[in-house]
Write an enzyme that holds these catalytic residues in place. Structure first.
Site, PDB file in Angstrom:
ATOM      1  CE1 TYR A   1       3.160  -3.271 -48.898  1.00 27.23           C
ATOM      2  CE2 TYR A   1       4.557  -4.733 -49.667  1.00 27.23           C
ATOM      3  CZ  TYR A   1       3.863  -4.497 -48.832  1.00 27.23           C
ATOM      4  OH  TYR A   1       3.060  -5.575 -47.755  1.00 27.23           O
TER       5      TYR A   1
ATOM      6  CG  ASP B   1      12.579  -3.434 -50.620  1.00 26.62           C
ATOM      7  OD1 ASP B   1      13.066  -4.275 -50.416  1.00 26.62           O
ATOM      8  OD2 ASP B   1      11.305  -2.687 -50.145  1.00 26.62           O
TER       9      ASP B   1
ATOM     10  CE  LYS C   1       7.509 -10.561 -53.277  1.00 33.87           C
ATOM     11  NZ  LYS C   1       7.384  -8.868 -52.840  1.00 33.87           N
TER      12      LYS C   1
HETATM   13  C1  LIG Z   1       7.084  -8.135 -51.879  1.00 31.77           C
HETATM   14  C2  LIG Z   1       8.241  -6.807 -51.303  1.00 31.77           C
HETATM   15  C3  LIG Z   1       8.523  -6.457 -49.485  1.00 31.77           C
HETATM   16  C4  LIG Z   1       7.366  -7.643 -48.895  1.00 31.77           C
HETATM   17  O1  LIG Z   1       8.008  -8.584 -48.676  1.00 31.77           O
HETATM   18  P1  LIG Z   1       7.019  -9.295 -48.258  1.00 31.77           P
HETATM   19  O2  LIG Z   1       7.823 -10.494 -48.031  1.00 31.77           O
HETATM   20  O3  LIG Z   1       6.079  -9.439 -48.848  1.00 31.77           O
HETATM   21  O4  LIG Z   1       7.094  -9.399 -46.580  1.00 31.77           O
HETATM   22  C5  LIG Z   1       9.134  -5.750 -49.266  1.00 31.77           C
HETATM   23  N1  LIG Z   1       9.691  -4.980 -50.132  1.00 31.77           N
HETATM   24  C6  LIG Z   1       9.869  -4.697 -51.970  1.00 31.77           C
HETATM   25  C7  LIG Z   1       9.716  -4.308 -53.090  1.00 31.77           C
HETATM   26  C8  LIG Z   1       8.506  -6.444 -52.614  1.00 31.77           C
HETATM   27  O5  LIG Z   1       8.611  -6.138 -53.383  1.00 31.77           O
END
Ligand SMILES: *Cc1c(COP(=O)(O)O)cnc(C)c1O
Length: 444
Positions: free
Chosen positions: A144, A239, A267
């Site tokens: 994701y 990511d 995060k």
């Molecule tokens: C949480 C997450 C996102 C999206 O971040 P948001 O701050 O919710 O937009 C993208 N990539 C990864 C791997 C994630 O865990």
């Protein structure tokens, strides 16, 4: 355990907010029942509006790596807010956090702040395309990268066809340049590069995928992604929104010894405030506006209060190594080793306990863990990718989730989410969790 006040609030929320929530997983649809509302959190605990206390393994979906309401972060946020909550013009804290990130993450030479992980991923894709002058992107099923149009894709009928939109409202044209492949399958990546020679801008990957539960890269897999992209003039995009500053001080890329071209963050770097960022090789980052042709912007990007929270979080995680960024003390890795060693120790304790609990209850569980991230799948087969994860017995997971919740232990309300541990979790918390799991698993 009653949740009367939560039920009242949820009924009201349903009137004013679609589905009653501002992010779908919070609605508990995957496990049934209703979400509880939290009005206080501290350390490893959250309290709901009915006064119930839970040991929290969701941790705001990862950011609260130091536990909730860490005093240093609260003080930093208060101090920053006193001086104004947003300027829309450069502020010193943006420079400090950017410099800290460049010092901590080996592949990052320059960094641009955003307000969410989604924005970071969206921007990194645009940058990769702008830099390589190629359109196609490879992503992996089960990874994701935020709710970016072109990345909300499910695999096409064959692995070499382009993906289909995975959400209403995404035109098929927006996903026609995205290839969705199975994770942990090097052959699939090689075949895609063969089939689309000179057209693939890059691969975006969660180095340790944590958005379909949690599974780990097979030995040599991340290395193969690095080799294939390099050999084909494409970029490797990590990511690390979830893994950054969590799996090691320099993220998964440090833990696995891989150097991506660009990385996304979020995060943990926001210390609990809304922050994202992307960074990497200076030569690529300099293609961004205003210096280069790739447009990217944000009204609240580099927000001083959010930067203050992020700086405090990284300083606390890494100790004096970051204080050196302010010229206060010589670098030392002592405290950073303390934080990450502690997370590793707590993770190992939880893993051993959960394996015992499942074993003695005779329940088939795959307990996957990497550092302070974990997931329990209810299947007898190892889980290496999304297809494996889908074999987990979701009815069992539902019972397990509610059983644990009634024991005062809050796990993510979906089989397809990772759990997180903070430095504020105690060994007693882990012990309590494991004992509860043993009781709950015997009832499954
Ligand atoms: C949480 C997450 C996102 C999206 O971040 P948001 O701050 O919710 O937009 C993208 N990539 C990864 C791997 C994630 O865990």
């Amino acid at each position: 355990m009653t949740r009367v006040q939560s039920e009242k609030l949820f009924a009201e929320a349903l009137e004013y907010i679609p589905g009653g929530v501002n992010s779908p997983v919070r609605a508990f649809r995957a496990v049934g029942g209703q979400p509880f509302f939290v009005n206080k959190a501290r350390g490893s605990r959250v309290w709901d509006v009915d006064g119930n206390e839970y040991i929290d393994y969701v941790l705001s979906w990862g950011p609260a790596i130091l536990g909730h309401a860490h005093p240093k972060i609260i003080a930093a946020v208060q101090a920053a807010a006193e001086d104004g909550t947003s300027f829309g013009i450069p502020n010193p804290r943006e420079v400090t956090l950017a410099r800290m990130m460049c010092e901590l993450v080996p592949s990052v030479q320059k960094v641009r702040m955003t307000s969410s992980g989604t924005e970071a991923c969206m921007s990194v894709i645009r940058l990769a395309r702008g830099f390589t002058r190629r359109d196609k992107i490879i992503k992996f099923d089960g990874c994701y990268h935020g709710h970016v149009d072109s990345l909300l894709v499910k695999a096409g009928s064959g692995a070499l066809t382009f993906g289909h939109p995975d959400s209403a409202g995404v035109p098929a044209a927006f996903t026609q340049h995205t290839l969705a492949l199975p994770y942990n399958d090097t052959d699939a990546v090689e075949a895609a590069f063969d089939a689309h020679k000179g057209q693939i801008a890059g691969i975006i990957v969660e180095p340790v995928p944590g958005n379909a539960g949690l599974y780990l890269p097979k030995p040599g897999y991340l290395e193969s992604l690095r080799d294939i992209t390099r050999a084909n003039g494409a970029l490797l995009l990590f990511d690390e929104v979830m893994t950054g500053f969590r799996l090691a001080r320099g993220g998964a890329q440090e833990r696995f010894g891989i150097t991506p071209d660009l990385s996304c963050f979020g995060k943990v770097i926001g210390g609990g405030l809304p922050v994202g960022a992307f960074g990497g090789r200076a030569e690529i980052m300099d293609c961004l506006a205003p210096g280069g042709p790739v447009y990217q912007a944000g009204t609240l990007s580099g927000n001083p209060v959010a930067m203050a929270a992020g700086i405090a979080a990284l300083e606390e995680l890494n100790g004096r190594v970051c204080e050196s960024a302010h010229g206060k003390a010589p670098p030392s890795r002592e405290r950073s080793q303390d934080s990450y060693a502690r997370l590793e120790m707590l993770g190992a304790l939880l893993e051993a306990g959960m394996r015992d609990a499942a074993g003695s209850a005779g329940v088939a569980v795959q307990f996957n863990r990497c550092g302070s991230m974990f997931c329990a799948y209810f299947t007898g087969e190892p889980v290496h990718n999304l297809a494996d994860a889908m074999k987990s017995d979701r009815d069992r997971f539902k019972k397990y989730f509610h059983g644990m919740l009634n024991e005062g232990i809050y796990l993510a309300p979906s089989q397809f989410e990772a759990g997180f541990i903070s430095t504020a979790h105690s060994e007693a918390d882990i012990e309590k969790t494991v004992k509860a799991a043993a009781r709950v698993m015997r009832q499954l």
